[in-house]
Scaffold this active site. Sequence first.
Site, mmCIF file in Angstrom:
data_model
loop_
_atom_site.group_PDB
_atom_site.id
_atom_site.type_symbol
_atom_site.label_atom_id
_atom_site.label_comp_id
_atom_site.label_asym_id
_atom_site.label_seq_id
_atom_site.Cartn_x
_atom_site.Cartn_y
_atom_site.Cartn_z
ATOM 1 N N ASP A 88 1.473 -7.057 -9.851
ATOM 2 C CA ASP A 88 1.305 -8.195 -8.944
ATOM 3 C C ASP A 88 0.825 -7.703 -7.575
ATOM 4 O OD1 ASP A 88 3.679 -10.613 -7.533
ATOM 5 O OD2 ASP A 88 1.553 -10.829 -8.087
ATOM 6 N N HIS A 214 0.297 -18.707 -7.195
ATOM 7 C CA HIS A 214 1.239 -17.833 -6.482
ATOM 8 C C HIS A 214 2.168 -18.708 -5.646
ATOM 9 C CE1 HIS A 214 -0.302 -13.616 -7.043
ATOM 10 N NE2 HIS A 214 -1.215 -14.336 -7.655
ATOM 11 N N ASN A 257 3.569 -17.674 -10.923
ATOM 12 C CA ASN A 257 4.320 -16.534 -10.379
ATOM 13 C C ASN A 257 5.654 -16.971 -9.775
ATOM 14 O OD1 ASN A 257 2.035 -15.191 -11.107
ATOM 15 N ND2 ASN A 257 1.788 -14.096 -9.169
#
Length: 311
Positions: A88, A214, A257
């Site tokens: 990530d 995200h 995420n």
Amino acid sequence: MYVNTKDILEKASKEYYAVPAFNINNMEFFHAILEGAIEKRAPLIIETSEGAIKYAGNGDIHKGAKYFVELVRLFADSVDIPIALHLDHGKHFEYIIAAIKAGYSSVMIDASEEPFEENMKKTKEIVKIAHAAGVSVEAELGQLAGIEDNVSAAENVLVDPEQAKIFVEETGVDFLAPAIGTSHGAFKFKGEAKLDFERLQKVKKLTGIPLVLHGASSVLPEYVKLAEEYGADLGGAKGVPEEELKKCVQFGINKVNTDTDLRIAFIAGMRKFLKENPKEFDPRHYLGAGKKLVKEVVMNRLEFLGCAGKA
Ligand SMILES: O=C(COP(=O)(O)O)NO
Ligand SMILES: [Ca+2]
Ligand code: NA
Ligand SMILES: [Zn+2]
């Protein structure tokens, strides 16, 4: 089985569901997440930041990358749900190469704070190297405000859908994180969550590839409350409501995420346990109390994102 992240996401993109990518820094979070995914029969994406790799290797990034690959592969090779391991927010070349070398399924090259041309150039370079090693690649367009590990940006810069089309064609990136208004951490919005679904739909139409959200933690009030009951100070915490996330999935998000929600669940479970069990000092017990709540959050998220039963 240990798979390539791209395989998990292409299936999700075709069938319009999403797979959470859960961040880990240690073994306990991994075990809790794995248990939840097995019970829900869901595909699983485990992801680690550069900071997590440095932490697991006690300062040595090659050891840290290897630690996570060995830990995840050890279990992935003995269960019948697809599991991928993803780097990530890869911002430094040496971490990206360390992850590829160690055997990660995929890597993110996050050059989104650079000018468009520079981001495209860096992403193209990483795609060439990663694809040669059979590793898939995520990149980001636009900026998320907020802090995550060593990733910080001043304010939100939303993705330009036309740029996204050019970017994907030019770089060959496998999946893309378009900034549409979220930010990292527990304090995402001053007022109500505001995501740009118009923009998201355009990016999906123009690129046609799996998309990543995200800063997707919901910062679930019941876990914030529980943590605060036992001494945490999380005043003003606010995340992306689950209903908003479902709309993101409807408009083409396939990787979600999730880091903060697991951290809040873990600390809530641990704080409660420590307060209620002053005589306890077995790490398996107090860490176990955190694990239990992480597993709950994981199972709920796998369910509402639509990937439960898709293993
Ligand atoms: O984007 C994330 C996690 O975001 P959260 O802080 O909302 O969990 N990781 O890359
Ligand atoms: Ca970024
Ligand atoms: Na990522
Ligand atoms: Zn992120």
